[in-house]
Scaffold this motif. Sequence first.
Motif, PDB file in Angstrom:
ATOM      1  N   TYR A 229      91.311  -8.146  26.959  1.00 27.40           N
ATOM      2  CA  TYR A 229      90.242  -7.293  27.483  1.00 27.40           C
ATOM      3  C   TYR A 229      90.622  -5.817  27.332  1.00 27.40           C
ATOM      4  CZ  TYR A 229      88.646 -11.698  29.445  1.00 27.40           C
ATOM      5  OH  TYR A 229      88.232 -13.003  29.591  1.00 27.40           O
ATOM      6  N   ILE A 230      91.217  -5.512  26.187  1.00 31.19           N
ATOM      7  CA  ILE A 230      91.594  -4.128  25.898  1.00 31.19           C
ATOM      8  C   ILE A 230      90.351  -3.367  25.443  1.00 31.19           C
ATOM      9  CG2 ILE A 230      93.078  -2.604  24.574  1.00 31.19           C
ATOM     10  CD1 ILE A 230      94.579  -4.415  26.458  1.00 31.19           C
ATOM     11  N   THR A 231      90.074  -2.272  26.116  1.00 33.96           N
ATOM     12  CA  THR A 231      88.922  -1.440  25.760  1.00 33.96           C
ATOM     13  C   THR A 231      89.391  -0.021  25.461  1.00 33.96           C
ATOM     14  OG1 THR A 231      86.724  -0.701  26.460  1.00 33.96           O
ATOM     15  CG2 THR A 231      88.430  -0.759  28.143  1.00 33.96           C
ATOM     16  N   LEU A 263      84.238 -11.376  33.940  1.00 34.71           N
ATOM     17  CA  LEU A 263      84.676 -10.550  32.824  1.00 34.71           C
ATOM     18  C   LEU A 263      84.599 -11.386  31.556  1.00 34.71           C
ATOM     19  CD1 LEU A 263      85.824  -7.713  32.245  1.00 34.71           C
ATOM     20  CD2 LEU A 263      88.115  -8.687  32.454  1.00 34.71           C
ATOM     21  N   LYS A 264      83.775 -10.951  30.618  1.00 30.72           N
ATOM     22  CA  LYS A 264      83.567 -11.714  29.392  1.00 30.72           C
ATOM     23  C   LYS A 264      83.832 -10.838  28.167  1.00 30.72           C
ATOM     24  CE  LYS A 264      79.925 -14.516  31.563  1.00 30.72           C
ATOM     25  NZ  LYS A 264      78.484 -14.911  31.500  1.00 30.72           N
ATOM     26  N   ALA A 265      84.637 -11.354  27.244  1.00 34.13           N
ATOM     27  CA  ALA A 265      84.915 -10.658  25.990  1.00 34.13           C
ATOM     28  C   ALA A 265      84.003 -11.228  24.909  1.00 34.13           C
ATOM     29  CB  ALA A 265      86.381 -10.810  25.604  1.00 34.13           C
ATOM     30  N   GLN A 266      83.094 -10.396  24.436  1.00 39.30           N
ATOM     31  CA  GLN A 266      82.199 -10.804  23.365  1.00 39.30           C
ATOM     32  C   GLN A 266      82.791 -10.369  22.018  1.00 39.30           C
ATOM     33  OE1 GLN A 266      79.740 -12.667  24.248  1.00 39.30           O
ATOM     34  NE2 GLN A 266      79.791 -12.284  26.464  1.00 39.30           N
ATOM     35  N   LYS A 267      81.977 -10.401  20.974  1.00 34.55           N
ATOM     36  CA  LYS A 267      82.469 -10.084  19.633  1.00 34.55           C
ATOM     37  C   LYS A 267      82.936  -8.636  19.530  1.00 34.55           C
ATOM     38  CE  LYS A 267      81.164 -10.320  14.771  1.00 34.55           C
ATOM     39  NZ  LYS A 267      80.095 -10.645  13.792  1.00 34.55           N
ATOM     40  N   ASN A 268      82.111  -7.707  20.020  1.00 39.09           N
ATOM     41  CA  ASN A 268      82.433  -6.291  19.880  1.00 39.09           C
ATOM     42  C   ASN A 268      82.498  -5.542  21.204  1.00 39.09           C
ATOM     43  OD1 ASN A 268      82.468  -6.355  16.977  1.00 39.09           O
ATOM     44  ND2 ASN A 268      80.224  -6.395  17.019  1.00 39.09           N
ATOM     45  N   HIS A 269      82.273  -6.228  22.304  1.00 34.35           N
ATOM     46  CA  HIS A 269      82.272  -5.530  23.584  1.00 34.35           C
ATOM     47  C   HIS A 269      82.737  -6.443  24.711  1.00 34.35           C
ATOM     48  CE1 HIS A 269      78.358  -7.585  23.618  1.00 34.35           C
ATOM     49  NE2 HIS A 269      78.460  -7.545  24.937  1.00 34.35           N
ATOM     50  N   ILE A 270      83.016  -5.813  25.849  1.00 34.45           N
ATOM     51  CA  ILE A 270      83.421  -6.532  27.057  1.00 34.45           C
ATOM     52  C   ILE A 270      82.321  -6.360  28.099  1.00 34.45           C
ATOM     53  CG2 ILE A 270      85.174  -6.780  28.840  1.00 34.45           C
ATOM     54  CD1 ILE A 270      87.107  -5.340  26.941  1.00 34.45           C
ATOM     55  N   GLN A 271      81.869  -7.458  28.661  1.00 31.41           N
ATOM     56  CA  GLN A 271      80.798  -7.439  29.656  1.00 31.41           C
ATOM     57  C   GLN A 271      81.388  -7.632  31.047  1.00 31.41           C
ATOM     58  OE1 GLN A 271      77.610  -6.901  28.867  1.00 31.41           O
ATOM     59  NE2 GLN A 271      76.687  -7.165  30.889  1.00 31.41           N
ATOM     60  N   GLU A 319      77.060   6.562  30.863  1.00 32.83           N
ATOM     61  CA  GLU A 319      76.316   7.255  29.805  1.00 32.83           C
ATOM     62  C   GLU A 319      77.261   8.063  28.925  1.00 32.83           C
ATOM     63  OE1 GLU A 319      73.355   9.525  31.826  1.00 32.83           O
ATOM     64  OE2 GLU A 319      71.925   7.855  31.963  1.00 32.83           O
ATOM     65  N   GLY A 320      78.336   8.612  29.527  1.00 31.54           N
ATOM     66  CA  GLY A 320      79.340   9.321  28.751  1.00 31.54           C
ATOM     67  C   GLY A 320      80.115   8.402  27.826  1.00 31.54           C
ATOM     68  N   HIS A 321      80.096   7.093  28.121  1.00 30.01           N
ATOM     69  CA  HIS A 321      80.727   6.085  27.267  1.00 30.01           C
ATOM     70  C   HIS A 321      79.698   5.398  26.357  1.00 30.01           C
ATOM     71  CE1 HIS A 321      83.937   6.568  30.237  1.00 30.01           C
ATOM     72  NE2 HIS A 321      84.744   5.983  29.375  1.00 30.01           N
ATOM     73  N   LYS A 322      78.500   5.989  26.278  1.00 34.83           N
ATOM     74  CA  LYS A 322      77.397   5.426  25.485  1.00 34.83           C
ATOM     75  C   LYS A 322      77.065   4.002  25.930  1.00 34.83           C
ATOM     76  CE  LYS A 322      78.384   8.296  21.446  1.00 34.83           C
ATOM     77  NZ  LYS A 322      78.689   8.331  19.999  1.00 34.83           N
ATOM     78  N   SER A 323      77.131   3.806  27.223  1.00 33.01           N
ATOM     79  CA  SER A 323      76.761   2.526  27.826  1.00 33.01           C
ATOM     80  C   SER A 323      75.788   2.803  28.961  1.00 33.01           C
ATOM     81  CB  SER A 323      78.009   1.806  28.352  1.00 33.01           C
ATOM     82  OG  SER A 323      77.672   0.551  28.922  1.00 33.01           O
ATOM     83  N   PHE A 339      77.669  -3.917  33.307  1.00 33.43           N
ATOM     84  CA  PHE A 339      77.799  -2.904  32.265  1.00 33.43           C
ATOM     85  C   PHE A 339      78.736  -3.441  31.192  1.00 33.43           C
ATOM     86  CE2 PHE A 339      81.290  -2.100  35.176  1.00 33.43           C
ATOM     87  CZ  PHE A 339      82.358  -1.790  34.360  1.00 33.43           C
ATOM     88  N   SER A 340      78.776  -2.781  30.075  1.00 29.82           N
ATOM     89  CA  SER A 340      79.632  -3.225  28.976  1.00 29.82           C
ATOM     90  C   SER A 340      80.399  -2.041  28.403  1.00 29.82           C
ATOM     91  CB  SER A 340      78.802  -3.890  27.876  1.00 29.82           C
ATOM     92  OG  SER A 340      77.895  -2.969  27.301  1.00 29.82           O
ATOM     93  N   LEU A 341      81.565  -2.340  27.842  1.00 25.84           N
ATOM     94  CA  LEU A 341      82.401  -1.359  27.181  1.00 25.84           C
ATOM     95  C   LEU A 341      82.841  -1.923  25.837  1.00 25.84           C
ATOM     96  CD1 LEU A 341      84.643  -0.171  30.168  1.00 25.84           C
ATOM     97  CD2 LEU A 341      82.821   1.136  29.053  1.00 25.84           C
TER      98      LEU A 341
END
Length: 361
Positions: A229-231, A263-271, A319-323, A339-341
């Motif tokens: 879960y490295i972001t 906490l879920k790790a998707q293909k390109n993001h973490i939810q 919003e500063g993280h484009k999320s 939210f997602s990162l």
Amino acid sequence: MLATSRGISLVLALAISALVAAFLSLMDDATTLLILVAGALSFSASYLLINITLEFLVFREIGNIYSLLEKIQKKDLSEIANKSSKSSISPLRKINSVINSYALARQKEIDTLQKNAEFRREFIADISHELKTPIFATQGYIHTLLDGAMDDKQVRMKFLKRAAKSLDSLDILVQDLLTLNQMESGVIKFHFSDFDLKEIIEEVIDELEHKASKRKVKINFKFDSEKSYITHADRQKIYRVCQNLIFNAVKYNHDEGEVKINLKAQKNHIQVEIKDDGQGIPPEDLKRIFERFYRVEKSRNKKEGGTGLGLAIVKHILEGHKSKISVSSTVGKGSIFSFSLPLSKTANQEENPKTEPANSK
């Protein structure tokens, strides 16, 4: 009469028919009947064509332009329609369209200014109320001490502690206001780095464990132990986001309730999903909970404490993280904030991860 399309059409049609008759009269074989018929036909055709051209391509468009200009002059832009640009052979249609677009733009500016003025009035009223509470409380304690309670050591320490607590609340409010203002103005810069989002959430849970245990609120944290879960984000600010959302889930939950963190790790993001089973938020309040000082009645009242700026800060950080922060809620059943990162490129993802059982903190 010459100022109307019919008057101009009549004059021009008479001139054309006269020219046609004069031209035919020069011909040797032209009879009087032929000249009269040709003159009448040329007059009728010329009159109709010129009248239609002037009426629909000139005078009507000029009338529309004058109407728009009158509304602009009177500052009555509420009834101006957003007309779609239609193809027209009239050169005045483009002018009319430009003026109409200008008027609509001014109306939008007026609407925006009115909304900003209303927001400013609400903000001044809210900030006055928020500042008044700790200031009046501190004044009351200090004046009581000055009026003679200073001699009683027990009362003195009790009132000084309460005054200090009120001043601490005031300091937190001012700091939150400064933080929010700096975020909106772009003064605060984000410092991005790679970090483990799971560790951040675990730190927040450890920090809030004592508060949750007081009300016997159980916090369940679910994640996949075989996934990373490295972001790539601002660690300090994301910590504040998680802290605010989990704290709210505990605070607005009922006694012996449960807070679920997924906490879920998707293909390109973490939810990240934080769910409580508290009183929930009414539908009419959902759109406004991220506004400054906005509080949901009953479930989020002044007795619960807080500055009323937490969710507004969360929104600006994401919003500063484009999320963005998402919320869904059912009255009487609870709320879900998510939210997602972005998932860091260095994250090690397995094809068939083994799900770890629910972890409770």
